[in-house]
Enzyme design. Sequence first.
Site, PDB file in Angstrom:
ATOM      1  CB  SER A   8      -0.917   0.013   1.227  1.00 48.95           C
ATOM      2  OG  SER A   8      -1.812   1.110   1.172  1.00 48.95           O
ATOM      3  CD  GLU A   9      -1.010   5.457  -3.164  1.00 44.59           C
ATOM      4  OE1 GLU A   9      -1.053   6.677  -3.336  1.00 44.59           O
ATOM      5  OE2 GLU A   9      -1.489   4.626  -3.960  1.00 44.59           O
ATOM      6  CG  ASN A  10      -0.877   3.810   3.578  1.00 43.78           C
ATOM      7  OD1 ASN A  10      -0.963   2.865   2.788  1.00 43.78           O
ATOM      8  ND2 ASN A  10      -1.355   3.734   4.800  1.00 43.78           N
ATOM      9  N   GLY A  11       2.653   3.089   2.877  1.00 47.71           N
ATOM     10  CA  GLY A  11       3.783   2.521   3.600  1.00 47.71           C
ATOM     11  C   GLY A  11       3.520   1.200   4.285  1.00 47.71           C
TER      12      GLY A  11
ATOM     13  CB  SER B 180       5.718   3.574   0.423  1.00 45.68           C
ATOM     14  OG  SER B 180       4.719   2.948  -0.342  1.00 45.68           O
TER      15      SER B 180
END
Length: 226
Positions: free
Chosen positions: A47-50, A89
Amino acid sequence: MQPWSRTQMAARAAKDIPDGWYCNLGIGMPTLIADHIPEGREVVLHSENGILGMGPAPEKGQEDAWLINAGKQPVTLHPGGSYFHHADSFAMIRGGHIDLCVLGAFEVAANGDIANWATSENDSAPAVGGAMDLAAGAKRVWVMMEHTTKDGRPKLVERCSYPLTAMRAVARVYTNLAVLDVTEEGFAVRDLAPGVTMEELRAVTAAPLREATAAPPRDARETAAG
């Protein structure tokens, strides 16, 4: 016709993700894929938020308010999973370390162009977000969306009318009516929902269709190189 439900679409897409792939799930419908990874198959969800090693949605009452995906939905973490800084990320994304990204879309063109951040039909201030980075940095991009808009307009088109997120990036599209590969000759139908015929699919698609051959779908990196 018996169109696939969103749950069935997610399960259909999850079945096609090979063992060992690192996969980013875009905000919205693609996040449902996390609930349908086949048992025994290792797919590392990003997930791109980490987050790396994201699991399915938690059971009701078991949510952890500090563990959410990029769409602010509560998620779980598989053993060995981790969470980290947003910049790390995006280093994974921009560095080409993500095997697959599954995005939602407003439109996909026959050449693989994707428009998924603005419709230009209202006065709101849109933001492209991480989709632009994902479409450019992931090794492959799949799209998961309804085949038509709520008022019946085709979302598979010859040329996108909305602002583009990325050009010639999409390799495969999963809709509630079909699974289609994006090839050099346009959309190739790989699978149809129960009861859907090619004639019915053509009637709700604004681009030519053909039946898929055994050839694999186009890889976004090969397209970029070409």
